[in-house]
Design a protein around this motif. Structure first.
Motif, PDB file in Angstrom:
ATOM      1  N   PRO A 104       0.823  -1.199   0.000  1.00 32.41           N
ATOM      2  CA  PRO A 104       0.000   0.000   0.000  1.00 32.41           C
ATOM      3  C   PRO A 104       0.862   1.256   0.000  1.00 32.41           C
ATOM      4  CG  PRO A 104      -0.015  -1.042   2.149  1.00 32.41           C
ATOM      5  CD  PRO A 104       0.733  -1.954   1.221  1.00 32.41           C
ATOM      6  N   ALA A 105       0.292   2.357  -0.387  1.00 31.50           N
ATOM      7  CA  ALA A 105       1.017   3.627  -0.451  1.00 31.50           C
ATOM      8  C   ALA A 105       1.510   4.056   0.925  1.00 31.50           C
ATOM      9  CB  ALA A 105       0.122   4.703  -1.046  1.00 31.50           C
ATOM     10  N   PHE A 106       0.837   3.600   1.965  1.00 35.67           N
ATOM     11  CA  PHE A 106       1.213   3.993   3.320  1.00 35.67           C
ATOM     12  C   PHE A 106       2.053   2.906   3.991  1.00 35.67           C
ATOM     13  CE2 PHE A 106      -2.945   2.045   3.251  1.00 35.67           C
ATOM     14  CZ  PHE A 106      -2.822   1.041   4.197  1.00 35.67           C
ATOM     15  N   ALA A 107       2.754   2.117   3.223  1.00 33.92           N
ATOM     16  CA  ALA A 107       3.535   1.005   3.771  1.00 33.92           C
ATOM     17  C   ALA A 107       4.559   1.498   4.792  1.00 33.92           C
ATOM     18  CB  ALA A 107       4.256   0.271   2.647  1.00 33.92           C
ATOM     19  N   GLN A 108       4.891   0.606   5.705  1.00 33.44           N
ATOM     20  CA  GLN A 108       5.879   0.918   6.728  1.00 33.44           C
ATOM     21  C   GLN A 108       7.251   1.097   6.101  1.00 33.44           C
ATOM     22  OE1 GLN A 108       5.445   1.447  10.025  1.00 33.44           O
ATOM     23  NE2 GLN A 108       3.271   1.401   9.580  1.00 33.44           N
ATOM     24  N   SER A 109       8.186   1.596   6.895  1.00 32.33           N
ATOM     25  CA  SER A 109       9.542   1.818   6.452  1.00 32.33           C
ATOM     26  C   SER A 109      10.185   0.509   5.993  1.00 32.33           C
ATOM     27  CB  SER A 109      10.381   2.361   7.581  1.00 32.33           C
ATOM     28  OG  SER A 109       9.625   2.852   8.605  1.00 32.33           O
ATOM     29  N   PRO A 110      11.182   0.625   5.167  1.00 30.91           N
ATOM     30  CA  PRO A 110      11.874  -0.589   4.740  1.00 30.91           C
ATOM     31  C   PRO A 110      12.406  -1.342   5.965  1.00 30.91           C
ATOM     32  CG  PRO A 110      12.644   1.328   3.517  1.00 30.91           C
ATOM     33  CD  PRO A 110      11.725   1.825   4.591  1.00 30.91           C
ATOM     34  N   PRO A 111      12.208  -2.648   6.001  1.00 35.72           N
ATOM     35  CA  PRO A 111      12.635  -3.412   7.169  1.00 35.72           C
ATOM     36  C   PRO A 111      14.120  -3.234   7.482  1.00 35.72           C
ATOM     37  CG  PRO A 111      11.329  -4.776   5.707  1.00 35.72           C
ATOM     38  CD  PRO A 111      11.548  -3.470   5.012  1.00 35.72           C
ATOM     39  N   SER A 112      14.959  -3.084   6.473  1.00 36.91           N
ATOM     40  CA  SER A 112      16.389  -2.962   6.735  1.00 36.91           C
ATOM     41  C   SER A 112      16.712  -1.669   7.472  1.00 36.91           C
ATOM     42  CB  SER A 112      17.180  -3.048   5.433  1.00 36.91           C
ATOM     43  OG  SER A 112      16.800  -2.003   4.562  1.00 36.91           O
ATOM     44  N   GLU A 113      16.034  -0.583   7.172  1.00 35.09           N
ATOM     45  CA  GLU A 113      16.278   0.686   7.868  1.00 35.09           C
ATOM     46  C   GLU A 113      15.766   0.622   9.308  1.00 35.09           C
ATOM     47  OE1 GLU A 113      18.055   3.359   6.865  1.00 35.09           O
ATOM     48  OE2 GLU A 113      18.496   2.255   5.047  1.00 35.09           O
ATOM     49  N   THR A 114      14.600   0.059   9.480  1.00 40.32           N
ATOM     50  CA  THR A 114      14.056  -0.094  10.830  1.00 40.32           C
ATOM     51  C   THR A 114      14.970  -0.986  11.658  1.00 40.32           C
ATOM     52  OG1 THR A 114      11.808   0.199  10.010  1.00 40.32           O
ATOM     53  CG2 THR A 114      12.038  -0.885  12.142  1.00 40.32           C
ATOM     54  N   ALA A 115      15.439  -2.077  11.066  1.00 36.68           N
ATOM     55  CA  ALA A 115      16.349  -2.979  11.772  1.00 36.68           C
ATOM     56  C   ALA A 115      17.654  -2.274  12.122  1.00 36.68           C
ATOM     57  CB  ALA A 115      16.624  -4.219  10.928  1.00 36.68           C
ATOM     58  N   ALA A 116      18.148  -1.423  11.236  1.00 35.42           N
ATOM     59  CA  ALA A 116      19.388  -0.694  11.519  1.00 35.42           C
ATOM     60  C   ALA A 116      19.220   0.234  12.714  1.00 35.42           C
ATOM     61  CB  ALA A 116      19.826   0.086  10.282  1.00 35.42           C
ATOM     62  N   VAL A 117      18.074   0.880  12.808  1.00 33.52           N
ATOM     63  CA  VAL A 117      17.798   1.761  13.957  1.00 33.52           C
ATOM     64  C   VAL A 117      17.697   0.924  15.224  1.00 33.52           C
ATOM     65  CG1 VAL A 117      16.085   3.306  14.989  1.00 33.52           C
ATOM     66  CG2 VAL A 117      16.713   3.562  12.572  1.00 33.52           C
ATOM     67  N   GLN A 118      16.987  -0.201  15.150  1.00 29.82           N
ATOM     68  CA  GLN A 118      16.856  -1.059  16.323  1.00 29.82           C
ATOM     69  C   GLN A 118      18.209  -1.599  16.771  1.00 29.82           C
ATOM     70  OE1 GLN A 118      13.735  -3.630  14.787  1.00 29.82           O
ATOM     71  NE2 GLN A 118      12.217  -2.599  16.074  1.00 29.82           N
ATOM     72  N   THR A 119      19.111  -1.814  15.827  1.00 33.97           N
ATOM     73  CA  THR A 119      20.456  -2.270  16.164  1.00 33.97           C
ATOM     74  C   THR A 119      21.194  -1.217  16.982  1.00 33.97           C
ATOM     75  OG1 THR A 119      20.592  -3.721  14.244  1.00 33.97           O
ATOM     76  CG2 THR A 119      22.681  -3.002  15.202  1.00 33.97           C
ATOM     77  N   VAL A 120      21.052   0.053  16.613  1.00 32.35           N
ATOM     78  CA  VAL A 120      21.683   1.131  17.386  1.00 32.35           C
ATOM     79  C   VAL A 120      21.146   1.134  18.814  1.00 32.35           C
ATOM     80  CG1 VAL A 120      21.908   3.647  17.619  1.00 32.35           C
ATOM     81  CG2 VAL A 120      22.162   2.577  15.369  1.00 32.35           C
ATOM     82  N   LEU A 121      19.835   1.034  18.968  1.00 34.30           N
ATOM     83  CA  LEU A 121      19.228   1.005  20.300  1.00 34.30           C
ATOM     84  C   LEU A 121      19.717  -0.205  21.096  1.00 34.30           C
ATOM     85  CD1 LEU A 121      15.549   1.917  19.320  1.00 34.30           C
ATOM     86  CD2 LEU A 121      17.321   3.474  20.164  1.00 34.30           C
ATOM     87  N   GLU A 122      19.792  -1.340  20.433  1.00 29.67           N
ATOM     88  CA  GLU A 122      20.237  -2.575  21.091  1.00 29.67           C
ATOM     89  C   GLU A 122      21.704  -2.477  21.508  1.00 29.67           C
ATOM     90  OE1 GLU A 122      20.029  -6.306  22.788  1.00 29.67           O
ATOM     91  OE2 GLU A 122      18.374  -5.051  22.106  1.00 29.67           O
ATOM     92  N   GLN A 123      22.549  -1.896  20.667  1.00 27.49           N
ATOM     93  CA  GLN A 123      23.967  -1.750  21.021  1.00 27.49           C
ATOM     94  C   GLN A 123      24.131  -0.862  22.249  1.00 27.49           C
ATOM     95  OE1 GLN A 123      25.577  -0.352  17.294  1.00 27.49           O
ATOM     96  NE2 GLN A 123      26.037  -2.411  16.582  1.00 27.49           N
ATOM     97  N   TYR A 124      23.347   0.184  22.333  1.00 25.63           N
ATOM     98  CA  TYR A 124      23.411   1.063  23.503  1.00 25.63           C
ATOM     99  C   TYR A 124      22.952   0.305  24.753  1.00 25.63           C
ATOM    100  CZ  TYR A 124      22.885   5.158  26.477  1.00 25.63           C
ATOM    101  OH  TYR A 124      22.993   6.056  27.509  1.00 25.63           O
ATOM    102  N   LYS A 125      21.857  -0.421  24.639  1.00 23.85           N
ATOM    103  CA  LYS A 125      21.324  -1.200  25.763  1.00 23.85           C
ATOM    104  C   LYS A 125      22.345  -2.238  26.221  1.00 23.85           C
ATOM    105  CE  LYS A 125      17.931  -4.354  25.198  1.00 23.85           C
ATOM    106  NZ  LYS A 125      18.171  -5.628  25.826  1.00 23.85           N
ATOM    107  N   GLN A 126      22.984  -2.917  25.297  1.00 24.02           N
ATOM    108  CA  GLN A 126      23.978  -3.934  25.641  1.00 24.02           C
ATOM    109  C   GLN A 126      25.184  -3.321  26.358  1.00 24.02           C
ATOM    110  OE1 GLN A 126      24.792  -5.880  21.907  1.00 24.02           O
ATOM    111  NE2 GLN A 126      22.952  -7.139  22.013  1.00 24.02           N
ATOM    112  N   ALA A 127      25.604  -2.132  25.929  1.00 26.61           N
ATOM    113  CA  ALA A 127      26.731  -1.465  26.585  1.00 26.61           C
ATOM    114  C   ALA A 127      26.390  -1.150  28.038  1.00 26.61           C
ATOM    115  CB  ALA A 127      27.098  -0.187  25.834  1.00 26.61           C
ATOM    116  N   ILE A 128      25.160  -0.697  28.271  1.00 22.79           N
ATOM    117  CA  ILE A 128      24.733  -0.396  29.644  1.00 22.79           C
ATOM    118  C   ILE A 128      24.758  -1.677  30.479  1.00 22.79           C
ATOM    119  CG2 ILE A 128      22.840   0.462  31.088  1.00 22.79           C
ATOM    120  CD1 ILE A 128      24.208   2.619  29.308  1.00 22.79           C
ATOM    121  N   GLU A 129      24.249  -2.764  29.917  1.00 25.48           N
ATOM    122  CA  GLU A 129      24.248  -4.030  30.654  1.00 25.48           C
ATOM    123  C   GLU A 129      25.663  -4.554  30.906  1.00 25.48           C
ATOM    124  OE1 GLU A 129      20.148  -6.371  30.197  1.00 25.48           O
ATOM    125  OE2 GLU A 129      21.348  -6.434  28.357  1.00 25.48           O
TER     126      GLU A 129
END
Length: 176
Positions: free
Chosen positions: A39-64
């Motif tokens: 659809p025209a309102f499709a979500q972001s490309p999965p690879s870009e969303t995954a790349a952002v989630q990877t940044v968040l996960e790397q930060y979380k892992q560093a804290i742990e």
């Protein structure tokens, strides 16, 4: 009714609009194209969303790990960090004067019930996270909190970087 290019029976689990269209003789090819095209309102490309989630996960892992070494690369140089109602300055300032010294006082930091969502919009990534966490200090004190974070990320030199991070926490309800 015999199946042809123009008339065919729809599978029973097909959406109602699809079954109606096929009964009315809309060419099967058009119905299939409509079902399979994004659809025209499709979500972001999965690879870009995954790349952002990877940044968040790397930060979380560093804290742990209790080791923020290298986390500066996850943030823009002009980032802004806000924590529990206060402005902490850039991430470099936050790391030097708050997070770094704080991590040295902990023997453990564990996240649980973690969830994150990411939305890409106008070249920015908007992320929200919710989690519980438990800190154990070197003195043996245990602190439990419920936390949330909101991050704005921007692609800089081909990599997603956090430009704004806002976190807050509170004590969990009694008995939880």
């Amino acid at each position: 009714m015999r199946a042809t290019l123009y008339r065919t029976a729809a599978p029973p689990n097909a959406p109602a609009w699809c079954r109606r269209a096929l009964r009315r003789g809309l060419p099967r090819l058009l119905v299939l194209a409509a079902m399979l095209s994004p659809p025209a309102f499709a979500q972001s490309p999965p690879s870009e969303t995954a790349a952002v989630q990877t940044v968040l996960e790397q930060y979380k892992q560093a804290i742990e790990r209790l080791d923020a070494t290298g986390t500066e690369r996850l943030f823009s140089s002009d980032s802004k960090v806000f924590e529990s109602g206060g402005s902490e300055g850039t991430y470099a300032q936050y790391l030097a004067h708050h997070l770094g010294p704080e991590l040295k006082e902990f023997s453990a930091f564990r996240f649980s019930n973690y969830r994150a969502s990411v939305k890409l919009e106008n070249g920015l990534a908007l992320a929200d996270e919710a989690y519980d966490y438990t800190i154990t200090t070197k003195a043996g004190e245990t602190v439990q909190r419920r936390g949330v974070a909101t991050s704005v990320l921007k692609k800089i030199a081909g990599n997603w970087r956090i430009v704004i991070l806002h976190t807050s926490s509170r004590k969990p309800p009694a008995g939880k």
